[in-house]
Scaffold this active site. Structure first.
Site, PDB file in Angstrom:
ATOM      1  N   SER A  19      -9.320  18.881 -14.868  1.00  0.00           N
ATOM      2  CA  SER A  19      -8.860  17.473 -14.759  1.00  0.00           C
ATOM      3  C   SER A  19      -9.132  17.278 -16.675  1.00  0.00           C
ATOM      4  CB  SER A  19      -9.230  16.478 -14.090  1.00  0.00           C
ATOM      5  OG  SER A  19      -8.969  15.238 -14.533  1.00  0.00           O
TER       6      SER A  19
ATOM      7  N   TYR B 178     -16.271  12.010  -9.662  1.00  0.00           N
ATOM      8  CA  TYR B 178     -15.246  13.136  -9.864  1.00  0.00           C
ATOM      9  C   TYR B 178     -15.274  13.694 -11.397  1.00  0.00           C
ATOM     10  CZ  TYR B 178     -10.353  14.828 -10.071  1.00  0.00           C
ATOM     11  OH  TYR B 178      -9.273  15.602 -10.303  1.00  0.00           O
TER      12      TYR B 178
END
Length: 244
Positions: A136, A149
């Site tokens: 990401s 995360y």
């Protein structure tokens, strides 16, 4: 760019929904035999109807022993996509041990474990291979409520480089894709606040989030021989966000 994966066997984790599901469908359409891994059996059933002949494996990748049992004898794999992930959104001060452990076991440890299984098989067979970790852009920038995360994705950057270095002599390439928000079920949670979502979109030079297809195309490129000299790298699919 027409890619042909005929004669190759691919394994995709997090295959039930979103990026993983569309990656399975794209690989299947390009001729690959695909092992689709998800913890949700209903998703695998519906995916098998769309792609007859795929090999569904239902397992919670956050469980090390169950993963070893389910995938330890998976057989020859030429292409691996580590896509499985959870995004447990909480302010940093409210993240629990359970949140932290679940995030790392699914997002990072499973990629480590499944890659070991697959890479050992490639080395034993003496064949080249390609591994893509779905990361990401928050491996590089911060978002509110994504501390756990983001940390898993930052660690995935170094895992990708470490794997590329150690597996390179065996002709196994390892790369990552790093998308901005993609409006899958997970991405919609991140952008659920309309005002925040609009401001975030405006900060992207292209004034948009990424489409699932954009991410899948980057994954396919990295899996293919079209990227034969690329390893230890990450493709940003971020609509220019990091340039802003």
């Amino acid at each position: 760019m027409q890619l042909n994966f005929s004669g190759l066997r691919a394994l995709v984790t997090g295959a039930g929904k979103g990026i993983g599901r569309d990656t399975v469908k794209a690989l299947y359409a390009s001729g690959a035999r695909v092992v689709a891994v998800s913890r949700t059996n209903a998703d695998l059933v519906s995916l098998s109807k769309e792609c007859p002949g795929i090999e569904p494996v239902c397992v919670d990748l956050g469980d090390w022993k169950a993963t070893e049992k389910a995938l330890g004898g998976v057989g020859p794999v030429d292409l691996l996509v580590n896509n499985a992930a959870v995004a447990l959104m909480r302010p940093f001060l409210e993240v629990t041990k359970e949140d932290f452990d679940r995030s790392f076991s699914v997002n990072l440890r499973s990629a480590f474990q499944v890659s070991q299984i697959v890479a050992r098989g490639m080395i034993n067979r003496g064949v080249p291979g390609s591994i893509v970790n779905v990361s990401s852009m928050v491996a590089h920038v911060t978002f509110p409520n994504l501390a756990a995360y983001s940390t898993t994705k930052g660690a995935m950057t170094m895992l990708t480089k470490s794997m590329a270095m150690e597996l390179g002599p065996y002709k196994i390439r390892v790369n990552s894709v790093n998308p901005t928000v993609v409006l899958t079920a997970m991405g919609q949670k991140v952008s659920a606040d309309p005002e925040f979502s609009q401001k975030l979109k405006e900060r992207h030079p292209l004034r948009k989030f990424a489409e699932v297809e954009d991410v899948v195309n980057s994954i396919l490129f990295l899996l293919s021989d079209r990227s034969a000299s690329t390893s230890g790298s990450g493709i940003l699919v971020d609509a220019g966000y990091l340039a802003s």
